[in-house]
Design a protein around this motif. Structure first.
Motif, PDB file in Angstrom:
ATOM      1  N   TRP A  90      -1.275  13.170 -18.909  1.00  0.00           N
ATOM      2  CA  TRP A  90      -0.964  13.311 -17.482  1.00  0.00           C
ATOM      3  C   TRP A  90       0.271  12.508 -17.100  1.00  0.00           C
ATOM      4  N   ASN A  91       0.474  11.360 -17.743  1.00  0.00           N
ATOM      5  CA  ASN A  91       1.695  10.591 -17.496  1.00  0.00           C
ATOM      6  C   ASN A  91       2.924  11.403 -17.910  1.00  0.00           C
ATOM      7  N   ALA A  92       2.869  11.976 -19.107  1.00  0.00           N
ATOM      8  CA  ALA A  92       3.995  12.766 -19.605  1.00  0.00           C
ATOM      9  C   ALA A  92       4.212  14.009 -18.752  1.00  0.00           C
ATOM     10  N   ARG A  93       3.142  14.664 -18.406  1.00  0.00           N
ATOM     11  CA  ARG A  93       3.266  15.889 -17.608  1.00  0.00           C
ATOM     12  C   ARG A  93       3.875  15.595 -16.232  1.00  0.00           C
ATOM     13  N   SER A  94       3.481  14.485 -15.621  1.00  0.00           N
ATOM     14  CA  SER A  94       4.028  14.161 -14.303  1.00  0.00           C
ATOM     15  C   SER A  94       5.530  13.904 -14.378  1.00  0.00           C
ATOM     16  N   VAL A  95       5.997  13.315 -15.473  1.00  0.00           N
ATOM     17  CA  VAL A  95       7.431  13.089 -15.642  1.00  0.00           C
ATOM     18  C   VAL A  95       8.164  14.416 -15.780  1.00  0.00           C
ATOM     19  N   VAL A  96       7.621  15.329 -16.574  1.00  0.00           N
ATOM     20  CA  VAL A  96       8.257  16.640 -16.748  1.00  0.00           C
ATOM     21  C   VAL A  96       8.305  17.387 -15.416  1.00  0.00           C
ATOM     22  N   GLU A  97       7.213  17.341 -14.660  1.00  0.00           N
ATOM     23  CA  GLU A  97       7.191  18.009 -13.348  1.00  0.00           C
ATOM     24  C   GLU A  97       8.198  17.381 -12.386  1.00  0.00           C
ATOM     25  N   TRP A  98       8.304  16.059 -12.392  1.00  0.00           N
ATOM     26  CA  TRP A  98       9.280  15.375 -11.543  1.00  0.00           C
ATOM     27  C   TRP A  98      10.700  15.783 -11.937  1.00  0.00           C
ATOM     28  N   ALA A  99      10.972  15.814 -13.238  1.00  0.00           N
ATOM     29  CA  ALA A  99      12.307  16.189 -13.707  1.00  0.00           C
ATOM     30  C   ALA A  99      12.633  17.628 -13.321  1.00  0.00           C
ATOM     31  N   LYS A 100      11.665  18.519 -13.435  1.00  0.00           N
ATOM     32  CA  LYS A 100      11.898  19.916 -13.031  1.00  0.00           C
ATOM     33  C   LYS A 100      12.223  20.000 -11.544  1.00  0.00           C
ATOM     34  N   ALA A 101      11.500  19.262 -10.736  1.00  0.00           N
ATOM     35  CA  ALA A 101      11.708  19.306  -9.285  1.00  0.00           C
ATOM     36  C   ALA A 101      13.044  18.685  -8.872  1.00  0.00           C
ATOM     37  N   ASN A 102      13.514  17.706  -9.627  1.00  0.00           N
ATOM     38  CA  ASN A 102      14.711  16.975  -9.230  1.00  0.00           C
ATOM     39  C   ASN A 102      15.988  17.348  -9.974  1.00  0.00           C
ATOM     40  N   PHE A 103      15.876  18.044 -11.101  1.00  0.00           N
ATOM     41  CA  PHE A 103      17.057  18.343 -11.909  1.00  0.00           C
ATOM     42  C   PHE A 103      17.207  19.809 -12.298  1.00  0.00           C
ATOM     43  N   ALA A 104      16.136  20.557 -12.369  1.00  0.00           N
ATOM     44  CA  ALA A 104      16.156  21.891 -12.982  1.00  0.00           C
ATOM     45  C   ALA A 104      17.193  22.833 -12.389  1.00  0.00           C
ATOM     46  N   HIS A 105      17.405  22.794 -11.098  1.00  0.00           N
ATOM     47  CA  HIS A 105      18.315  23.743 -10.463  1.00  0.00           C
ATOM     48  C   HIS A 105      19.789  23.494 -10.785  1.00  0.00           C
ATOM     49  N   ARG A 106      20.113  22.338 -11.336  1.00  0.00           N
ATOM     50  CA  ARG A 106      21.520  22.036 -11.622  1.00  0.00           C
ATOM     51  C   ARG A 106      21.750  21.481 -13.028  1.00  0.00           C
ATOM     52  N   LEU A 107      20.713  21.420 -13.839  1.00  0.00           N
ATOM     53  CA  LEU A 107      20.790  20.793 -15.154  1.00  0.00           C
ATOM     54  C   LEU A 107      21.587  21.635 -16.147  1.00  0.00           C
ATOM     55  N   LYS A 108      22.565  20.994 -16.801  1.00  0.00           N
ATOM     56  CA  LYS A 108      23.364  21.656 -17.837  1.00  0.00           C
ATOM     57  C   LYS A 108      23.046  21.111 -19.220  1.00  0.00           C
ATOM     58  N   SER A 109      22.479  19.893 -19.283  1.00  0.00           N
ATOM     59  CA  SER A 109      22.140  19.291 -20.570  1.00  0.00           C
ATOM     60  C   SER A 109      20.847  18.482 -20.428  1.00  0.00           C
ATOM     61  N   LEU A 110      19.900  18.762 -21.309  1.00  0.00           N
ATOM     62  CA  LEU A 110      18.625  18.027 -21.344  1.00  0.00           C
ATOM     63  C   LEU A 110      18.416  17.527 -22.767  1.00  0.00           C
ATOM     64  N   VAL A 111      18.172  16.226 -22.892  1.00  0.00           N
ATOM     65  CA  VAL A 111      17.886  15.609 -24.184  1.00  0.00           C
ATOM     66  C   VAL A 111      16.544  14.915 -24.066  1.00  0.00           C
ATOM     67  N   VAL A 112      15.630  15.212 -24.984  1.00  0.00           N
ATOM     68  CA  VAL A 112      14.319  14.571 -25.012  1.00  0.00           C
ATOM     69  C   VAL A 112      14.262  13.709 -26.260  1.00  0.00           C
ATOM     70  N   THR A 113      13.998  12.413 -26.049  1.00  0.00           N
ATOM     71  CA  THR A 113      13.948  11.464 -27.165  1.00  0.00           C
ATOM     72  C   THR A 113      12.669  10.647 -27.073  1.00  0.00           C
ATOM     73  N   GLY A 114      12.441   9.849 -28.109  1.00  0.00           N
ATOM     74  CA  GLY A 114      11.300   8.952 -28.092  1.00  0.00           C
ATOM     75  C   GLY A 114      11.437   7.928 -29.186  1.00  0.00           C
ATOM     76  N   SER A 115      10.691   6.851 -29.072  1.00  0.00           N
ATOM     77  CA  SER A 115      10.678   5.847 -30.127  1.00  0.00           C
ATOM     78  C   SER A 115       9.235   5.505 -30.443  1.00  0.00           C
TER      79      SER A 115
END
Length: 121
Positions: A90-115
């Motif tokens: 749910w933590n991860a999903r909420s971040v993805v939903e927030w990113a979609k709501a705030n960036f999706a309409h104008r996003l040209k580059s998306l990088v997903v990383t992790g450590s």
């Protein structure tokens, strides 16, 4: 969130260990709090050779011990814990939903990383 370009986004799932059972939870194999990320590597915005210097960053903190896939309450006996809830999914999903709501309409580059555990989920 580290603001940068509205057209470029890095979502970084941070480290934090893994607690798969009562033994690993009692061993201290997972963090119990979120640490501030070091400003080095791709997070060093002042380094001229950093290809991500102008990106916006969403750092997904991690302290649930479930590699961002858990959705469960554990009955493990861990002194001082008051119970273990693993809600990384749910933590991860909420971040993805927030990113979609705030960036999706104008996003040209998306990088997903992790450590560490963040690179698994």
């Amino acid at each position: 969130v580290i603001p940068g370009s509205a057209e470029k986004l890095v979502i970084h799932f941070d480290l934090g260990g893994a607690c798969w059972d009562e033994a690993t939870a009692n061993f201290g194999a997972c963090l119990t709090g979120v640490a501030e990320i070091a400003r080095e590597g791709m997070f060093n915005r002042s380094r001229q050779s950093n290809a991500f210097a102008d990106y916006s960053f969403v750092i997904v903190g991690y302290c649930s011990g479930d590699a961002f896939v858990g959705d469960v309450n554990r009955s493990w006996k861990v002194p001082g814990s008051g119970g273990i809830s693993q809600r990384g999914y749910w933590n991860a999903r909420s971040v993805v939903e927030w990113a979609k709501a705030n960036f999706a309409h104008r996003l040209k580059s998306l990088v997903v990383t992790g450590s560490s555990a963040g690179s698994v989920g």
